[in-house]
Enzyme design. Sequence first.
Site, PDB file in Angstrom:
ATOM      1  N   HIS A   1       0.857  -1.191   0.000  1.00  0.00           N
ATOM      2  CA  HIS A   1       0.000   0.000   0.000  1.00  0.00           C
ATOM      3  C   HIS A   1       0.886   1.231   0.000  1.00  0.00           C
ATOM      4  O   HIS A   1       2.094   1.147   0.214  1.00  0.00           O
ATOM      5  CB  HIS A   1      -0.985  -0.003   1.176  1.00  0.00           C
ATOM      6  CG  HIS A   1      -0.339   0.093   2.520  1.00  0.00           C
ATOM      7  ND1 HIS A   1       0.522  -0.869   3.023  1.00  0.00           N
ATOM      8  CD2 HIS A   1      -0.429   1.033   3.493  1.00  0.00           C
ATOM      9  CE1 HIS A   1       0.916  -0.517   4.234  1.00  0.00           C
ATOM     10  NE2 HIS A   1       0.371   0.633   4.542  1.00  0.00           N
TER      11      HIS A   1
ATOM     12  N   ASP B   1       5.748   4.668   4.999  1.00  0.00           N
ATOM     13  CA  ASP B   1       6.704   3.727   5.605  1.00  0.00           C
ATOM     14  C   ASP B   1       6.873   2.442   4.793  1.00  0.00           C
ATOM     15  O   ASP B   1       7.672   1.589   5.145  1.00  0.00           O
ATOM     16  CB  ASP B   1       6.312   3.402   7.056  1.00  0.00           C
ATOM     17  CG  ASP B   1       4.919   2.815   7.220  1.00  0.00           C
ATOM     18  OD1 ASP B   1       3.989   3.277   6.533  1.00  0.00           O
ATOM     19  OD2 ASP B   1       4.756   1.889   8.043  1.00  0.00           O
TER      20      ASP B   1
HETATM   21 ZN   LIG Z   1      -0.095   1.537   6.475  1.00  0.00          ZN
HETATM   22 ZN   LIG Z   2       2.998   0.618   7.918  1.00  0.00          ZN
END
Ligand SMILES: [Zn+2]
Ligand SMILES: [Zn+2]
Length: 339
Positions: free
Chosen positions: A61, A65
């Site tokens: 996704h 991060d």
């Molecule tokens: Zn996430």
């Molecule tokens: Zn994450």
Amino acid sequence: MDLDVVFLGTAASVPSAGRGLSSVLIRRGGDRILIDCGEGTQRQLMRSTGLADLDVILITHLHADHVLGLPGLVKTFGLRDRDKPLVIAGPAALQQFWNAMRRTVIGTLPYDVEIVPVHHEVAWRGDGYRVEAVPTEHGVPSVGYVLIEDDRPGRFDADRARELGVTDVRDYGVLQRGGDVPAVDGRIVRPADVLGEHRHGRKVVYTGDTAACGAVRDAARDATLLVHEATFLLEDSERARMTRHSTAHDAALTAAAANVQLLALTHVSTRYAPAALAEEAASVFPDVVVARDFDRIDLPFPERGGPVHEPRGVRPSRGAREGEPSTAEPLDAAIEAEA
Ligand SMILES: [Zn+2]
Ligand SMILES: [Zn+2]
């Protein structure tokens, strides 16, 4: 066929001194599959397996991060004169992210990049296996990935073949490849006479960020390894629910329901001691480890034993030991030319 999973980044949301941001490398034979590419991933590779020429990068996704390492990594491949095409798969928004990065910070590359949008289909096909995307529940378009090996032929029973009158060892190979052969008395011997049941291949599941999710539970059925996020403990389940993450307890319930062999928890928050996550999960599902950066999980064929967790199990490549970037070629010239 060797199969293992190397944990390159196991932190949740922000890195710490000891944990990088999300990324794992799956190595199967000579194939190299990177899943997620948090900031710093290329250096984590250099410090462990070396900066291998990846075949494919799978993104779960588009949260920072999980993707901010991508521009730097593909740029480094370019500076190394990579010419092998690279596939990068992920939710549809990956294309927009890629277009913006390409225009602003990456520029031209000496190799082709194919962006493949995935939701619930095969994201990558290798020789003898495929990787399927599975929709997850994280409040933004998100997928997990399931590596599934093809079934293997059943075990060949040489004693049985001899009993049936197959005496030429070359005929053993014909039978194993699915062909019929004549026995010494002229009768036909078929593969089903001498081969056991088909044997299932190995299965590795990587959830990415997700709340407890039925699709993951179904996809993980009888998996060899389930790598599940565990951002929270049960005491913070309300926060987990609001942020569409899982607790260690959720991950363990999924592992138990899916009958996996080993559960590895990742996306670990500095908020908790890893032992607390392990303890919470183990109360539901005992075969659990909490992954740390540079841990390795070896996945032998089932007849050779179950998954083996090797803490800090990736041997640093030579360059990493010497404190140099462990790239195949020196980068200096390319970097000077670019600067
Ligand atoms: Zn996430
Ligand atoms: Zn994450």
